[in-house]
Design an enzyme around this catalytic site. Structure first.
Site, PDB file in Angstrom:
ATOM      1  N   LYS A  39       0.840  -1.204   0.000  1.00 42.87           N
ATOM      2  CA  LYS A  39       0.000   0.000   0.000  1.00 42.87           C
ATOM      3  C   LYS A  39       0.875   1.253   0.000  1.00 42.87           C
ATOM      4  O   LYS A  39       0.620   2.216  -0.725  1.00 42.87           O
ATOM      5  CB  LYS A  39      -0.957  -0.027   1.214  1.00 42.87           C
ATOM      6  CG  LYS A  39      -2.043  -1.093   1.063  1.00 42.87           C
ATOM      7  CD  LYS A  39      -2.886  -1.339   2.325  1.00 42.87           C
ATOM      8  CE  LYS A  39      -3.797  -2.548   2.090  1.00 42.87           C
ATOM      9  NZ  LYS A  39      -4.689  -2.855   3.212  1.00 42.87           N
ATOM     10  N   GLN A  99      -5.391  -1.520   9.306  1.00 46.59           N
ATOM     11  CA  GLN A  99      -5.149  -2.844   8.748  1.00 46.59           C
ATOM     12  C   GLN A  99      -5.711  -3.916   9.685  1.00 46.59           C
ATOM     13  O   GLN A  99      -5.466  -3.890  10.893  1.00 46.59           O
ATOM     14  CB  GLN A  99      -3.634  -3.040   8.528  1.00 46.59           C
ATOM     15  CG  GLN A  99      -3.274  -4.326   7.813  1.00 46.59           C
ATOM     16  CD  GLN A  99      -3.779  -4.389   6.374  1.00 46.59           C
ATOM     17  OE1 GLN A  99      -3.823  -3.383   5.682  1.00 46.59           O
ATOM     18  NE2 GLN A  99      -4.174  -5.572   5.934  1.00 46.59           N
ATOM     19  N   ASP A 114     -11.688   2.171   3.380  1.00 48.21           N
ATOM     20  CA  ASP A 114     -11.974   0.734   3.336  1.00 48.21           C
ATOM     21  C   ASP A 114     -13.470   0.446   3.246  1.00 48.21           C
ATOM     22  O   ASP A 114     -13.875  -0.690   3.004  1.00 48.21           O
ATOM     23  CB  ASP A 114     -11.437   0.058   4.609  1.00 48.21           C
ATOM     24  CG  ASP A 114     -10.133  -0.672   4.380  1.00 48.21           C
ATOM     25  OD1 ASP A 114      -9.923  -1.167   3.260  1.00 48.21           O
ATOM     26  OD2 ASP A 114      -9.333  -0.756   5.328  1.00 48.21           O
TER      27      ASP A 114
HETATM   28  N1  GUN Z   1      -7.136  -7.234   5.839  1.00 50.51           N
HETATM   29  C1  GUN Z   1      -7.403  -8.021   4.782  1.00 50.51           C
HETATM   30  N2  GUN Z   1      -7.963  -7.302   3.786  1.00 50.51           N
HETATM   31  C2  GUN Z   1      -8.054  -6.035   4.237  1.00 50.51           C
HETATM   32  C3  GUN Z   1      -8.555  -4.823   3.660  1.00 50.51           C
HETATM   33  O1  GUN Z   1      -9.044  -4.769   2.525  1.00 50.51           O
HETATM   34  N3  GUN Z   1      -8.470  -3.717   4.453  1.00 50.51           N
HETATM   35  C4  GUN Z   1      -7.948  -3.766   5.707  1.00 50.51           C
HETATM   36  N4  GUN Z   1      -7.931  -2.633   6.392  1.00 50.51           N
HETATM   37  N5  GUN Z   1      -7.491  -4.855   6.265  1.00 50.51           N
HETATM   38  C5  GUN Z   1      -7.533  -5.987   5.522  1.00 50.51           C
END
Ligand code: GUN
Length: 293
Positions: free
Chosen positions: A52, A96, A119
């Site tokens: 990211k 996350q 998200d």
């Molecule tokens: N953990 C697994 N996939 C994701 C996601 O798309 N966003 C976040 N914040 N955590 C994750």
């Protein structure tokens, strides 16, 4: 079989985001800022956060990463999220997941300003998605829709089966496929670990989206000839190789289109996070009174 090339479509999307960032900098004098919070040492999460960070750099989004000790208290984490939500300097917030044991993700996600919720996990955005109002949408399922759109694979009027009912992928995926919107309008079934005859349900499907995290769960006998498969699964095998939820090799001459793993949905999730960050920036700056406000 059409190979649904997520790597290429994601690169395309990142280029468009980069152009948008350049335009926003010219217009407003500053790039979008994304706050990413990683708590603890989960190895997969560390890799995702690095991807990211790298994608932000590529498109010109300023990322600020908080790498927090797994022993942080709920109270301290909530305080940080509240501060970021109120900070005029931050346009997007990503916590996350999963959080280490002992921390309550739901309470944390509810503290993220819905307008910065890149998200799409805040209950307000989840609710808006479910009733068809404008909102920030979860990156992985939204990335799947963008893939279908790119290749003109419309699920409208077709039967779609989503395997998995997670809040991150399965449930929002079903909502997007069923939505009264372009590349929605499917008749959707959600299957999960308690579905009695998964094979029979999948055989009826024109579109299958496995997102359950079981290597090669979807086998040749479960798929109708000509079906489209978008594999969200990402499993690490004993030999270290990555594989999806689909028995890929056995299905190439059965399906009409399919994503590989890796190189399918994964890169789209990150590219969609970039475009969601732009959307969050615009909503706050250009249309603060928009329904997401
Ligand atoms: N953990 C697994 N996939 C994701 C996601 O798309 N966003 C976040 N914040 N955590 C994750």
């Amino acid at each position: 079989m059409l190979l649904i090339d997520g790597k290429k479509v994601a690169a395309d999307l990142r280029q468009r985001v980069k152009n948008d960032v350049d335009a926003l900098v010219r217009q407003h004098g500053r790039a979008p800022h994304l706050a990413v919070i990683l708590v603890g040492e989960d190895p997969a999460s560390q890799v995702y956060v690095r991807y990211k960070e790298k994608a932000c750099e590529e498109v010109g989004i300023v990322s600020r990463i908080w790498r927090l000790d797994g022993g942080i208290t709920q109270c301290a984490l909530e305080k940080l999220l509240t501060e970021l939500s109120h900070s005029d300097d931050i346009d997007g917030i990503l916590l996350q997941l999963p959080l280490p044991r002992g921390l309550d993700a739901s309470r944390c996600l509810a503290l993220v300003d819905p307008k910065k919720d890149v998200d799409g996990f805040h209950p307000e955005n989840v609710g808006r998605l479910s009733i068809g109002l404008p909102c920030l949408k979860p990156c992985t399922p939204y990335g799947v829709i963008k893939l279908l759109e790119y290749y003109g694979l419309s699920p409208a009027g077709k039967r779609a089966v989503v395997v998995g009912r997670s809040n991150i992928v399965g449930k929002p995926m079903a909502m997007l496929l069923a939505a009264a919107s372009p590349f929605g309008n499917a008749t959707v079934t959600i299957c999960h670990s308690r579905t009695p005859d998964l094979a029979a349900v999948c055989r009826e499907a024109d579109f299958i989206v496995p997102a359950i995290g079981k290597p090669r769960l979807i086998t040749r006998d479960m798929v109708k000839p000509g079906a489209v498969i978008v594999d969200v699964g990402m499993n690490r095998l004993a030999d270290g190789k990555l594989c999806g939820d689909v028995d890929y090799e056995a299905l190439t001459d059965v399906v009409s289109a399919m994503t590989p793993v890796p190189g399918g949905v994964g890169p789209m999730t990150i590219a969609t996070l970039m475009s969601n960050t732009i959307e969050a920036y615009r909503w706050r700056r250009e249309a603060p009174a928009c329904p997401v406000a």
